[in-house]
Design a protein around this motif. Structure first.
Motif, PDB file in Angstrom:
ATOM      1  N   VAL A  67       0.839  -1.197   0.000  1.00 27.99           N
ATOM      2  CA  VAL A  67       0.000   0.000   0.000  1.00 27.99           C
ATOM      3  C   VAL A  67       0.877   1.251   0.000  1.00 27.99           C
ATOM      4  O   VAL A  67       0.629   2.213  -0.738  1.00 27.99           O
ATOM      5  N   GLU A  68       1.924   1.238   0.813  1.00 30.33           N
ATOM      6  CA  GLU A  68       2.828   2.383   0.881  1.00 30.33           C
ATOM      7  C   GLU A  68       3.530   2.617  -0.463  1.00 30.33           C
ATOM      8  O   GLU A  68       3.639   3.759  -0.923  1.00 30.33           O
ATOM      9  N   MET A  69       3.966   1.556  -1.101  1.00 30.93           N
ATOM     10  CA  MET A  69       4.637   1.685  -2.398  1.00 30.93           C
ATOM     11  C   MET A  69       3.667   2.176  -3.476  1.00 30.93           C
ATOM     12  O   MET A  69       4.036   2.995  -4.324  1.00 30.93           O
ATOM     13  N   MET A  70       2.431   1.693  -3.451  1.00 30.25           N
ATOM     14  CA  MET A  70       1.444   2.151  -4.431  1.00 30.25           C
ATOM     15  C   MET A  70       1.109   3.631  -4.209  1.00 30.25           C
ATOM     16  O   MET A  70       0.966   4.383  -5.178  1.00 30.25           O
ATOM     17  N   ALA A  71       1.005   4.049  -2.965  1.00 36.00           N
ATOM     18  CA  ALA A  71       0.736   5.459  -2.672  1.00 36.00           C
ATOM     19  C   ALA A  71       1.892   6.329  -3.153  1.00 36.00           C
ATOM     20  O   ALA A  71       1.676   7.402  -3.737  1.00 36.00           O
ATOM     21  N   ASP A  72       3.120   5.864  -2.939  1.00 37.22           N
ATOM     22  CA  ASP A  72       4.295   6.603  -3.404  1.00 37.22           C
ATOM     23  C   ASP A  72       4.299   6.699  -4.932  1.00 37.22           C
ATOM     24  O   ASP A  72       4.549   7.772  -5.495  1.00 37.22           O
ATOM     25  N   MET A  73       3.999   5.588  -5.608  1.00 36.47           N
ATOM     26  CA  MET A  73       3.963   5.587  -7.067  1.00 36.47           C
ATOM     27  C   MET A  73       2.885   6.550  -7.571  1.00 36.47           C
ATOM     28  O   MET A  73       3.112   7.327  -8.493  1.00 36.47           O
ATOM     29  N   TYR A  74       1.718   6.536  -6.935  1.00 36.64           N
ATOM     30  CA  TYR A  74       0.628   7.430  -7.323  1.00 36.64           C
ATOM     31  C   TYR A  74       1.039   8.891  -7.150  1.00 36.64           C
ATOM     32  O   TYR A  74       0.801   9.723  -8.035  1.00 36.64           O
ATOM     33  N   ASN A  75       1.668   9.214  -6.016  1.00 37.25           N
ATOM     34  CA  ASN A  75       2.111  10.586  -5.771  1.00 37.25           C
ATOM     35  C   ASN A  75       3.158  11.031  -6.786  1.00 37.25           C
ATOM     36  O   ASN A  75       3.100  12.159  -7.284  1.00 37.25           O
ATOM     37  N   ARG A  76       4.108  10.158  -7.092  1.00 37.25           N
ATOM     38  CA  ARG A  76       5.133  10.506  -8.089  1.00 37.25           C
ATOM     39  C   ARG A  76       4.504  10.718  -9.462  1.00 37.25           C
ATOM     40  O   ARG A  76       4.855  11.657 -10.177  1.00 37.25           O
ATOM     41  N   MET A  77       3.590   9.844  -9.839  1.00 35.41           N
ATOM     42  CA  MET A  77       2.918   9.954 -11.131  1.00 35.41           C
ATOM     43  C   MET A  77       2.121  11.254 -11.199  1.00 35.41           C
ATOM     44  O   MET A  77       2.186  11.989 -12.197  1.00 35.41           O
ATOM     45  N   THR A  78       1.374  11.539 -10.149  1.00 35.48           N
ATOM     46  CA  THR A  78       0.573  12.757 -10.115  1.00 35.48           C
ATOM     47  C   THR A  78       1.448  13.994 -10.268  1.00 35.48           C
ATOM     48  O   THR A  78       1.152  14.873 -11.081  1.00 35.48           O
ATOM     49  N   ASN A  79       2.527  14.056  -9.502  1.00 39.80           N
ATOM     50  CA  ASN A  79       3.418  15.212  -9.579  1.00 39.80           C
ATOM     51  C   ASN A  79       4.075  15.329 -10.948  1.00 39.80           C
ATOM     52  O   ASN A  79       4.123  16.423 -11.529  1.00 39.80           O
ATOM     53  N   ALA A  80       4.570  14.221 -11.484  1.00 34.29           N
ATOM     54  CA  ALA A  80       5.258  14.255 -12.782  1.00 34.29           C
ATOM     55  C   ALA A  80       4.306  14.673 -13.898  1.00 34.29           C
ATOM     56  O   ALA A  80       4.649  15.531 -14.729  1.00 34.29           O
ATOM     57  N   CYS A  81       3.125  14.100 -13.930  1.00 34.48           N
ATOM     58  CA  CYS A  81       2.172  14.415 -15.005  1.00 34.48           C
ATOM     59  C   CYS A  81       1.608  15.831 -14.849  1.00 34.48           C
ATOM     60  O   CYS A  81       1.380  16.517 -15.846  1.00 34.48           O
ATOM     61  N   HIS A  82       1.418  16.269 -13.621  1.00 30.38           N
ATOM     62  CA  HIS A  82       0.931  17.636 -13.408  1.00 30.38           C
ATOM     63  C   HIS A  82       1.971  18.649 -13.896  1.00 30.38           C
ATOM     64  O   HIS A  82       1.630  19.604 -14.596  1.00 30.38           O
ATOM     65  N   ARG A  83       3.246  18.426 -13.532  1.00 30.25           N
ATOM     66  CA  ARG A  83       4.316  19.330 -13.989  1.00 30.25           C
ATOM     67  C   ARG A  83       4.415  19.353 -15.510  1.00 30.25           C
ATOM     68  O   ARG A  83       4.638  20.392 -16.110  1.00 30.25           O
ATOM     69  N   LYS A  84       4.235  18.180 -16.128  1.00 33.13           N
ATOM     70  CA  LYS A  84       4.395  18.069 -17.578  1.00 33.13           C
ATOM     71  C   LYS A  84       3.213  18.670 -18.337  1.00 33.13           C
ATOM     72  O   LYS A  84       3.407  19.285 -19.391  1.00 33.13           O
ATOM     73  N   CYS A  85       2.016  18.506 -17.837  1.00 34.17           N
ATOM     74  CA  CYS A  85       0.818  18.799 -18.628  1.00 34.17           C
ATOM     75  C   CYS A  85       0.034  20.056 -18.238  1.00 34.17           C
ATOM     76  O   CYS A  85      -0.740  20.554 -19.044  1.00 34.17           O
ATOM     77  N   VAL A  86       0.204  20.520 -17.021  1.00 35.32           N
ATOM     78  CA  VAL A  86      -0.609  21.650 -16.561  1.00 35.32           C
ATOM     79  C   VAL A  86       0.318  22.835 -16.282  1.00 35.32           C
ATOM     80  O   VAL A  86       1.230  22.728 -15.462  1.00 35.32           O
ATOM     81  N   PRO A  87       0.088  23.971 -16.953  1.00 37.26           N
ATOM     82  CA  PRO A  87       0.945  25.138 -16.716  1.00 37.26           C
ATOM     83  C   PRO A  87       0.825  25.638 -15.285  1.00 37.26           C
ATOM     84  O   PRO A  87      -0.225  25.479 -14.651  1.00 37.26           O
ATOM     85  N   PRO A  88       1.890  26.243 -14.764  1.00 36.90           N
ATOM     86  CA  PRO A  88       1.873  26.677 -13.355  1.00 36.90           C
ATOM     87  C   PRO A  88       0.861  27.780 -13.055  1.00 36.90           C
ATOM     88  O   PRO A  88       0.403  27.901 -11.936  1.00 36.90           O
ATOM     89  N   HIS A  89       0.512  28.571 -14.048  1.00 40.86           N
ATOM     90  CA  HIS A  89      -0.464  29.642 -13.840  1.00 40.86           C
ATOM     91  C   HIS A  89      -1.756  29.270 -14.555  1.00 40.86           C
ATOM     92  O   HIS A  89      -1.804  29.235 -15.783  1.00 40.86           O
ATOM     93  N   TYR A  90      -2.781  28.975 -13.779  1.00 37.53           N
ATOM     94  CA  TYR A  90      -4.054  28.537 -14.348  1.00 37.53           C
ATOM     95  C   TYR A  90      -4.772  29.697 -15.032  1.00 37.53           C
ATOM     96  O   TYR A  90      -4.841  30.794 -14.500  1.00 37.53           O
TER      97      TYR A  90
END
Length: 88
Positions: free
Chosen positions: A15-38
């Motif tokens: 569970v801890e590893m899956m949560a870590d993977m989810y958090n890393r994925m969320t952060n990486a994809c957010h940085r890549k796809c969503v501009p910092p200024h909405y």
């Protein structure tokens, strides 16, 4: 170690590893796809498509790495077994 405790510990680690993977994925994809200024409250179509593709690639890579690591672990176990039989 008690088999029940070992199983519980393994489940907690998973569970801890899956949560870590989810958090890393969320952060990486957010940085890549969503501009910092909405500019808008909702995602644009381009941002949504980018996020979909990013998540799909991330999960695909995670699955491939898991399979490869499992394969390498099995090979290591076989080599250790052969080495133990050969020296014993």
């Amino acid at each position: 170690m008690d088999p029940m405790k070992a199983q519980q510990l393994a489940a907690e680690l998973e569970v801890e590893m899956m949560a870590d993977m989810y958090n890393r994925m969320t952060n990486a994809c957010h940085r890549k796809c969503v501009p910092p200024h909405y500019k808008e409250a909702e995602l644009t179509k381009g941002e949504a498509v980018c996020l979909d593709r990013c998540v799909a690639k991330y999960l695909d890579l995670h699955e491939r790495l898991g399979r490869k690591l499992t394969e390498l672990s099995v090979q290591d176990e076989e080599m250790m077994r052969k080495a133990a039989v050969g020296s014993g």
